[in-house]
Design a protein around this motif. Structure first.
Motif, PDB file in Angstrom:
ATOM      1  N   SER A  16       0.817  -1.208   0.000  1.00 24.24           N
ATOM      2  CA  SER A  16       0.000   0.000   0.000  1.00 24.24           C
ATOM      3  C   SER A  16       0.853   1.262   0.000  1.00 24.24           C
ATOM      4  O   SER A  16       2.079   1.224   0.129  1.00 24.24           O
ATOM      5  N   TRP A  17       0.194   2.400  -0.116  1.00 26.43           N
ATOM      6  CA  TRP A  17       0.889   3.691  -0.169  1.00 26.43           C
ATOM      7  C   TRP A  17       1.697   3.957   1.098  1.00 26.43           C
ATOM      8  O   TRP A  17       2.693   4.675   1.074  1.00 26.43           O
ATOM      9  N   ASP A  18       1.271   3.361   2.245  1.00 23.00           N
ATOM     10  CA  ASP A  18       1.995   3.546   3.507  1.00 23.00           C
ATOM     11  C   ASP A  18       2.896   2.360   3.826  1.00 23.00           C
ATOM     12  O   ASP A  18       3.269   2.140   4.975  1.00 23.00           O
ATOM     13  N   LYS A  19       3.210   1.580   2.765  1.00 23.13           N
ATOM     14  CA  LYS A  19       4.192   0.491   2.845  1.00 23.13           C
ATOM     15  C   LYS A  19       3.747  -0.644   3.774  1.00 23.13           C
ATOM     16  O   LYS A  19       4.522  -1.181   4.548  1.00 23.13           O
ATOM     17  N   GLN A  20       2.472  -0.997   3.663  1.00 21.15           N
ATOM     18  CA  GLN A  20       1.927  -2.161   4.337  1.00 21.15           C
ATOM     19  C   GLN A  20       1.776  -3.282   3.317  1.00 21.15           C
ATOM     20  O   GLN A  20       1.299  -3.060   2.193  1.00 21.15           O
ATOM     21  N   VAL A  21       2.150  -4.494   3.705  1.00 24.50           N
ATOM     22  CA  VAL A  21       2.220  -5.623   2.783  1.00 24.50           C
ATOM     23  C   VAL A  21       1.094  -6.616   3.050  1.00 24.50           C
ATOM     24  O   VAL A  21       0.748  -6.892   4.206  1.00 24.50           O
ATOM     25  N   SER A  22       0.541  -7.172   1.980  1.00 21.95           N
ATOM     26  CA  SER A  22      -0.463  -8.220   2.109  1.00 21.95           C
ATOM     27  C   SER A  22      -0.442  -9.084   0.862  1.00 21.95           C
ATOM     28  O   SER A  22       0.206  -8.762  -0.134  1.00 21.95           O
ATOM     29  N   SER A  23      -1.174 -10.196   0.929  1.00 15.70           N
ATOM     30  CA  SER A  23      -1.298 -11.077  -0.227  1.00 15.70           C
ATOM     31  C   SER A  23      -2.496 -10.723  -1.087  1.00 15.70           C
ATOM     32  O   SER A  23      -2.780 -11.400  -2.072  1.00 15.70           O
ATOM     33  N   CYS A  24      -3.197  -9.665  -0.714  1.00 15.36           N
ATOM     34  CA  CYS A  24      -4.383  -9.222  -1.442  1.00 15.36           C
ATOM     35  C   CYS A  24      -4.561  -7.739  -1.172  1.00 15.36           C
ATOM     36  O   CYS A  24      -4.382  -7.286  -0.039  1.00 15.36           O
ATOM     37  N   SER A  25      -4.933  -6.987  -2.175  1.00 13.88           N
ATOM     38  CA  SER A  25      -5.108  -5.546  -1.999  1.00 13.88           C
ATOM     39  C   SER A  25      -6.265  -5.212  -1.069  1.00 13.88           C
ATOM     40  O   SER A  25      -6.310  -4.121  -0.498  1.00 13.88           O
ATOM     41  N   PHE A  26      -7.207  -6.144  -0.911  1.00 19.43           N
ATOM     42  CA  PHE A  26      -8.425  -5.850  -0.154  1.00 19.43           C
ATOM     43  C   PHE A  26      -8.419  -6.370   1.276  1.00 19.43           C
ATOM     44  O   PHE A  26      -9.220  -5.924   2.094  1.00 19.43           O
ATOM     45  N   THR A  27      -7.551  -7.305   1.601  1.00 18.52           N
ATOM     46  CA  THR A  27      -7.577  -7.873   2.943  1.00 18.52           C
ATOM     47  C   THR A  27      -7.188  -6.839   3.991  1.00 18.52           C
ATOM     48  O   THR A  27      -6.293  -6.016   3.764  1.00 18.52           O
ATOM     49  N   PRO A  28      -7.835  -6.836   5.155  1.00 20.03           N
ATOM     50  CA  PRO A  28      -7.492  -5.874   6.207  1.00 20.03           C
ATOM     51  C   PRO A  28      -6.256  -6.269   7.010  1.00 20.03           C
ATOM     52  O   PRO A  28      -5.765  -5.494   7.825  1.00 20.03           O
ATOM     53  N   VAL A  29      -5.730  -7.475   6.791  1.00 21.67           N
ATOM     54  CA  VAL A  29      -4.572  -7.946   7.548  1.00 21.67           C
ATOM     55  C   VAL A  29      -3.303  -7.671   6.750  1.00 21.67           C
ATOM     56  O   VAL A  29      -3.103  -8.221   5.664  1.00 21.67           O
ATOM     57  N   LYS A  30      -2.445  -6.814   7.306  1.00 20.85           N
ATOM     58  CA  LYS A  30      -1.238  -6.404   6.599  1.00 20.85           C
ATOM     59  C   LYS A  30      -0.045  -6.346   7.538  1.00 20.85           C
ATOM     60  O   LYS A  30      -0.202  -6.182   8.745  1.00 20.85           O
ATOM     61  N   GLY A  31       1.158  -6.469   6.956  1.00 16.53           N
ATOM     62  CA  GLY A  31       2.392  -6.389   7.727  1.00 16.53           C
ATOM     63  C   GLY A  31       3.254  -5.240   7.227  1.00 16.53           C
ATOM     64  O   GLY A  31       3.204  -4.880   6.053  1.00 16.53           O
ATOM     65  N   LYS A  32       4.051  -4.684   8.112  1.00 17.36           N
ATOM     66  CA  LYS A  32       4.879  -3.524   7.777  1.00 17.36           C
ATOM     67  C   LYS A  32       6.089  -3.927   6.950  1.00 17.36           C
ATOM     68  O   LYS A  32       6.788  -4.887   7.267  1.00 17.36           O
ATOM     69  N   LEU A  33       6.331  -3.182   5.878  1.00 16.67           N
ATOM     70  CA  LEU A  33       7.536  -3.368   5.077  1.00 16.67           C
ATOM     71  C   LEU A  33       8.680  -2.626   5.778  1.00 16.67           C
ATOM     72  O   LEU A  33       8.747  -1.406   5.761  1.00 16.67           O
ATOM     73  N   ALA A  34       9.585  -3.384   6.416  1.00 14.62           N
ATOM     74  CA  ALA A  34      10.639  -2.776   7.236  1.00 14.62           C
ATOM     75  C   ALA A  34      11.706  -2.087   6.390  1.00 14.62           C
ATOM     76  O   ALA A  34      12.224  -1.024   6.761  1.00 14.62           O
ATOM     77  N   GLU A  35      12.036  -2.699   5.260  1.00 16.27           N
ATOM     78  CA  GLU A  35      13.026  -2.137   4.346  1.00 16.27           C
ATOM     79  C   GLU A  35      12.518  -2.293   2.921  1.00 16.27           C
ATOM     80  O   GLU A  35      11.639  -3.111   2.650  1.00 16.27           O
ATOM     81  N   LEU A  36      13.091  -1.538   2.014  1.00 15.45           N
ATOM     82  CA  LEU A  36      12.648  -1.587   0.625  1.00 15.45           C
ATOM     83  C   LEU A  36      13.393  -2.680  -0.129  1.00 15.45           C
ATOM     84  O   LEU A  36      14.138  -2.430  -1.076  1.00 15.45           O
ATOM     85  N   THR A  37      13.162  -3.922   0.306  1.00 21.63           N
ATOM     86  CA  THR A  37      13.825  -5.073  -0.296  1.00 21.63           C
ATOM     87  C   THR A  37      12.839  -6.215  -0.472  1.00 21.63           C
ATOM     88  O   THR A  37      11.801  -6.280   0.206  1.00 21.63           O
ATOM     89  N   TYR A  38      13.174  -7.132  -1.362  1.00 26.80           N
ATOM     90  CA  TYR A  38      12.347  -8.319  -1.563  1.00 26.80           C
ATOM     91  C   TYR A  38      12.301  -9.163  -0.298  1.00 26.80           C
ATOM     92  O   TYR A  38      11.250  -9.711   0.056  1.00 26.80           O
ATOM     93  N   GLN A  39      13.437  -9.266   0.404  1.00 29.93           N
ATOM     94  CA  GLN A  39      13.474 -10.063   1.627  1.00 29.93           C
ATOM     95  C   GLN A  39      12.506  -9.506   2.662  1.00 29.93           C
ATOM     96  O   GLN A  39      11.811 -10.251   3.358  1.00 29.93           O
ATOM     97  N   SER A  40      12.450  -8.182   2.777  1.00 28.77           N
ATOM     98  CA  SER A  40      11.508  -7.572   3.719  1.00 28.77           C
ATOM     99  C   SER A  40      10.064  -7.817   3.287  1.00 28.77           C
ATOM    100  O   SER A  40       9.163  -7.945   4.124  1.00 28.77           O
TER     101      SER A  40
END
Length: 250
Positions: free
Chosen positions: A212-236
């Motif tokens: 998302s625009w605030d760098k929250q990661v999920s497996s679906c654009s619509f799911t409310p469950v997201k994790g923070k992208l700690a760094e701008l890397t694939y591993q993160s």
């Protein structure tokens, strides 16, 4: 830990959008100013591409309201299959049209949010014809609610005069007024059609990630469950996916 093999990456590069649709899953609006910097988008996407991502989709908000959208496109276009999803309104501007003649992604998807509005439908069809005239591949995301099934049938017919069925994605409205899969089948004239992969059942994809625009990661654009992208890397990215569960948007 999952064995993620992310091949498709969606990045919402801003939450600013002057169309201000009341049903927007990102709650985007004209007054919103959250965005990735152009350098951040490119740095993150390049690292993900180096780790196997084959396609990058830029969304929002409205990505063509991002001040660096064309420099982002220019940087990423040679590296992966690049698409941009837009509401189409910025494409009415002469300066945007001139830039698109010089710098453009592999494909531009224009969303029709209101199939009941023939004005919106006419505008999008005109833009599809213009994009074709300058050599840009295009597509449409046709949003359908349980209240607009009949109207969407006529819109799909009109779009079929300009695009192939593979270029028209029929998307069900989320968070209420969601049509049944059989209703989307009606929209497509009871013929095979393109839609979201979860249409007939919610499941967590193994090859897709949304940020998302605030760098929250999920497996679906619509799911409310997201994790923070700690760094701008694939591993993160994969670390964030590992850190959260999955909850269906419905």
């Amino acid at each position: 830990m999952n064995d993620w093999e992310i091949e498709i990456l969606s990045i919402d590069i801003t939450n600013q959008c002057h169309k201000e649709c009341p049903f927007c899953y990102n709650s985007s609006a004209s007054a919103k100013t959250g965005r990735w910097s152009g350098e951040e988008v490119v740095r993150f996407a390049v690292d993900c591409i180096a780790h196997g991502v084959k396609a990058v989709s830029l969304g929002g908000g409205e990505p063509f309201e991002h001040p660096e959208i064309f420099s982002i496109i220019k940087s990423l276009y040679p590296l992966a299959y690049l698409t941009v999803t837009t509401n189409g309104l910025p494409l009415l501007k002469k300066e945007v049209q001139e830039l698109l003649k010089e710098v453009h992604p592999d494909k531009i998807h224009i969303s029709i949010h209101n199939p009941e509005s023939q004005k919106e439908v006419n505008r999008v069809i005109s833009q599809l014809r213009w994009l074709s005239s300058i050599g840009v591949t295009s597509g449409v995301n046709l949003l359908v609610s349980d209240r607009t099934v009949v109207m969407a049938q006529d819109v799909y017919r009109q779009l079929s005069e300009v695009l192939s069925p593979r270029q028209i994605i029929i998307l069900p409205m989320r968070y209420g007024n969601t049509p049944a899969p059989k209703d989307l089948f009606k929209v497509a004239g009871n013929q095979p059609f393109q839609s979201s992969s979860c249409l007939t059942g919610c499941r967590r994809p193994a090859n897709f990630a949304s940020v998302s625009w605030d760098k929250q990661v999920s497996s679906c654009s619509f799911t409310p469950v997201k994790g923070k992208l700690a760094e701008l890397t694939y591993q993160s990215l994969v670390d964030a996916l590992d850190s959260v569960g999955f909850l269906c948007c419905g």
